[in-house]
Write a protein that holds these residues in place. Structure first.
Motif, short mmCIF file in Angstrom:
data_model
loop_
_atom_site.label_atom_id
_atom_site.label_comp_id
_atom_site.label_asym_id
_atom_site.label_seq_id
_atom_site.Cartn_x
_atom_site.Cartn_y
_atom_site.Cartn_z
N ASP A 132 24.26 -61.32 -50.44
CA ASP A 132 24.11 -60.05 -49.73
C ASP A 132 24.00 -58.92 -50.76
OD1 ASP A 132 24.35 -57.71 -48.27
OD2 ASP A 132 25.93 -58.49 -46.96
N VAL A 134 23.76 -55.72 -50.39
CA VAL A 134 24.67 -54.60 -50.12
C VAL A 134 26.03 -54.88 -50.76
CG1 VAL A 134 25.87 -53.30 -48.32
CG2 VAL A 134 23.46 -53.90 -48.03
N GLU A 135 26.51 -56.10 -50.59
CA GLU A 135 27.79 -56.47 -51.20
C GLU A 135 27.70 -56.46 -52.72
OE1 GLU A 135 30.82 -57.04 -49.81
OE2 GLU A 135 29.92 -56.37 -47.93
N LEU A 137 25.79 -54.73 -54.61
CA LEU A 137 25.66 -53.38 -55.16
C LEU A 137 26.94 -52.57 -55.09
CD1 LEU A 137 22.06 -52.40 -54.05
CD2 LEU A 137 22.86 -53.13 -56.30
N ARG A 138 28.00 -53.16 -54.57
CA ARG A 138 29.30 -52.49 -54.64
C ARG A 138 29.81 -52.52 -56.09
NH1 ARG A 138 31.00 -51.70 -49.27
NH2 ARG A 138 30.04 -53.17 -47.85
N ASP A 139 29.27 -53.43 -56.88
CA ASP A 139 29.61 -53.52 -58.30
C ASP A 139 28.89 -52.38 -59.03
OD1 ASP A 139 28.69 -54.42 -61.13
OD2 ASP A 139 30.41 -55.72 -60.68
N GLU A 140 29.65 -51.52 -59.68
CA GLU A 140 29.09 -50.33 -60.33
C GLU A 140 28.05 -50.68 -61.39
OE1 GLU A 140 28.00 -46.66 -61.33
OE2 GLU A 140 29.29 -47.14 -59.62
N ARG A 143 24.84 -51.66 -59.63
CA ARG A 143 24.25 -50.48 -59.01
C ARG A 143 23.58 -49.61 -60.08
NH1 ARG A 143 28.33 -49.29 -56.14
NH2 ARG A 143 29.19 -47.60 -57.37
#
Length: 191
Positions: A132, A134-135, A137-140, A143
């Motif tokens: 996923d 979106v999940e 990209l929670r990692d800085e 991202r």
């Protein structure tokens, strides 16, 4: 003219199949949830959109052109990125030349950057066992890598690369002039 008709047909079909404008097809339940004012406003927006299709014109703008058959998506992405970075460009869209917006070297750079960031996302997905995005990209750091891939510019060419590019351009211009001159000298004989 045929491509304009094709586009108008596509847009008309989209309007008819999704008159709620992204909220799903208008069924009885959806219509019942709208107040009479909202329903009337939606009907007016839909009518304006349909009648606007008849006024739509096509403009063949001067834009950066692909030099290969495999960069369609990267060109589309680069056009969007350019317009997002320079929103004032929207006001002149199609009214003047846009050929200087970017060139093939920017596209090659963006393709390389996107390939690297997709590989990094795939590796992260394998590592955490979750694909996923979106999940992920929670990692800085991921991202940041995606942001860098979408905003970085290619390195400036060295003086040697610029000189070589100028020579190539001169040779191409000379070849085109020679071909044009040769074509003008050919006597045309009608049968």
């Amino acid at each position: 003219e045929e491509h304009v008709s094709l586009l108008k047909g596509y847009l008309r079909r989209e309007l008819f199949s999704n008159p709620m404008g992204g909220r799903g097809a208008m069924d009885q339940e959806a219509a019942a949830s709208l107040s009479p004012e909202e329903l009337m406003a939606q009907a007016m927006r839909w009518k304006a959109a349909v009648s606007g299709l008849d006024k739509m014109e096509a403009i063949d703008a001067e834009v950066p052109k692909q030099q290969n058959v495999y960069d369609c998506g990267v060109f589309t992405l680069e056009f969007l990125l350019y317009l997002l970075r320079k929103p004032n460009a929207f006001s002149s869209l199609g009214l003047q030349s846009h050929a200087g917006w970017f060139n093939q070297s920017v596209i090659a750079h963006r393709r390389s950057e996107m390939r690297a960031v997709v590989a990094r996302l795939q590796q992260a997905a394998r590592t955490v066992g979750n694909a996923d995005v979106v999940e992920l990209l929670r990692d800085e750091s991921l991202r940041s890598a995606v942001a860098e891939a979408l905003t970085s510019e290619p390195p400036s060419p060295t003086p040697e690369e610029e000189a070589f590019a100028a020579l190539v351009a001169q040779a191409a211009a000379a070849e085109a002039a020679s071909a044009e001159a040769a074509a003008a000298e050919v006597p045309w004989v009608l049968p």
